[in-house]
Scaffold this active site. Sequence first.
Site, PDB file in Angstrom:
ATOM      1  N   CYS A 162      -2.104  -3.144 -11.431  1.00  0.00           N
ATOM      2  CA  CYS A 162      -3.172  -2.727 -10.503  1.00  0.00           C
ATOM      3  C   CYS A 162      -3.474  -1.236 -10.586  1.00  0.00           C
ATOM      4  O   CYS A 162      -4.479  -0.783 -10.040  1.00  0.00           O
ATOM      5  CB  CYS A 162      -2.822  -3.132  -9.081  1.00  0.00           C
ATOM      6  SG  CYS A 162      -2.301  -4.844  -8.944  1.00  0.00           S
ATOM      7  N   HIS A 173      -6.775   0.755  -4.136  1.00  0.00           N
ATOM      8  CA  HIS A 173      -6.621  -0.577  -4.732  1.00  0.00           C
ATOM      9  C   HIS A 173      -6.770  -1.608  -3.615  1.00  0.00           C
ATOM     10  O   HIS A 173      -6.199  -1.461  -2.535  1.00  0.00           O
ATOM     11  CB  HIS A 173      -5.243  -0.677  -5.384  1.00  0.00           C
ATOM     12  CG  HIS A 173      -4.884  -2.059  -5.801  1.00  0.00           C
ATOM     13  ND1 HIS A 173      -5.768  -2.882  -6.471  1.00  0.00           N
ATOM     14  CD2 HIS A 173      -3.739  -2.785  -5.635  1.00  0.00           C
ATOM     15  CE1 HIS A 173      -5.184  -4.045  -6.698  1.00  0.00           C
ATOM     16  NE2 HIS A 173      -3.967  -4.009  -6.200  1.00  0.00           N
ATOM     17  N   ASN A 185      -7.690  -9.446  -4.360  1.00  0.00           N
ATOM     18  CA  ASN A 185      -7.044  -8.444  -5.214  1.00  0.00           C
ATOM     19  C   ASN A 185      -7.344  -8.790  -6.679  1.00  0.00           C
ATOM     20  O   ASN A 185      -6.864  -9.797  -7.193  1.00  0.00           O
ATOM     21  CB  ASN A 185      -5.532  -8.490  -4.933  1.00  0.00           C
ATOM     22  CG  ASN A 185      -4.741  -7.540  -5.794  1.00  0.00           C
ATOM     23  OD1 ASN A 185      -5.266  -6.958  -6.741  1.00  0.00           O
ATOM     24  ND2 ASN A 185      -3.466  -7.397  -5.481  1.00  0.00           N
TER      25      ASN A 185
END
Length: 325
Positions: A112, A252, A282
């Site tokens: 990520c 993020h 996500n």
Amino acid sequence: MDRTRVIATAAAYPEQVITNDDLAKIVDTSDEWITQRTGIKERRISAGENTSVYVIDVAKKLLDRASVAAEDIDLIIVASVTADYGTPSLACMVQKEIGAVNAIAFDIVAACSGFMYALTTADKYIKSGTYRNAIVIGGETLSKIVDWTDRSTCVLFGDGAGGAYVEESKDAGLIREIIGSAGESYEILTEGYTNCANAFNDLQDYTDPKWYVYMNGREVFKFATKKVIKSLKELLEAEGLTGEDIKYFVPHQANIRIVEVIAKKLDIPFEKFYMNMERFGNTSSASIPIALNELNEKGLLERGDRIVLAGFGGGMTWGTVLIEW
Ligand code: ACO
């Protein structure tokens, strides 16, 4: 000194929208649980397209929006943990599809934080004078490595890609970064393990359970809040800035509660954190560039604005970047 400036942004993602209620039909969960614990309401899930489809789409849009010819691209970096192949890299697939015959192309794996690693790597090539410009993309189809029977992980993720075309600039651009890795904690978040079966041993199980996303949610939560808070603090202090000097923080998009903790601990208004996780979930390395592209497309960024991108993820890794738009 020359800087690396973001000239254009773009995003691409599946048309298929999967809501929390859709997930409740396949695992024991509810819209209420997912919304309260994560802030996610829906996500885009591939109908079969692999990661390269979205990544190539982003690259084509970037060329168009920046009005740059493919032959003039020097560097292509793609961040992903879900590339179509082991080799070629997604970046080489992009190179072929757009015809960037003069570029060098490679992928980066930093989960990520991948877009932060890719962007700051491009920045080093550009600042050193090696290359003049780069296409930098984060793209994933996490849906192919999620265990769709595991309610603790399958509700979190989505598919898509986002990216930026960057080039050397005399004024605005990337100002400072704080990038870090903590490999000693790698086991709290893993995916994509393949065992070493071959003709000369008796290992046969190709689809190891560790192929799927595994996450110790609480440890990841602690890691993310600790590292992002520390690196944001250090970044702002190093530039003599406070939260007030920053127009938007683009974190993020993993979990709204992580962002709430960060905003509270740093005493930065929650509204300054741009979020779209309720619509995308996500998307790992794609989450920050997809959010950045939304900010840009909505016309919310003006020349001279300071923004901060802040990623964290598997490895474990983190990366915080200050940009003057
Ligand atoms: N629906 C309903 N119940 C669920 C679900 C679900 N989808 N998932 C777990 N539960 C249950 C668990 O089984 C458990 O039940 P029990 O008490 O009967 O055992 C209960 O909910 C609590 O489970 P926890 O895992 O303790 O839930 P928690 O409050 O920690 O929330 C979460 C889980 C959202 C993953 C949280 O740990 C978190 O936010 N972690 C941060 C990690 C993160 O955001 N990762 C994203 C990917 S990693 C990255 O991007 C870097």
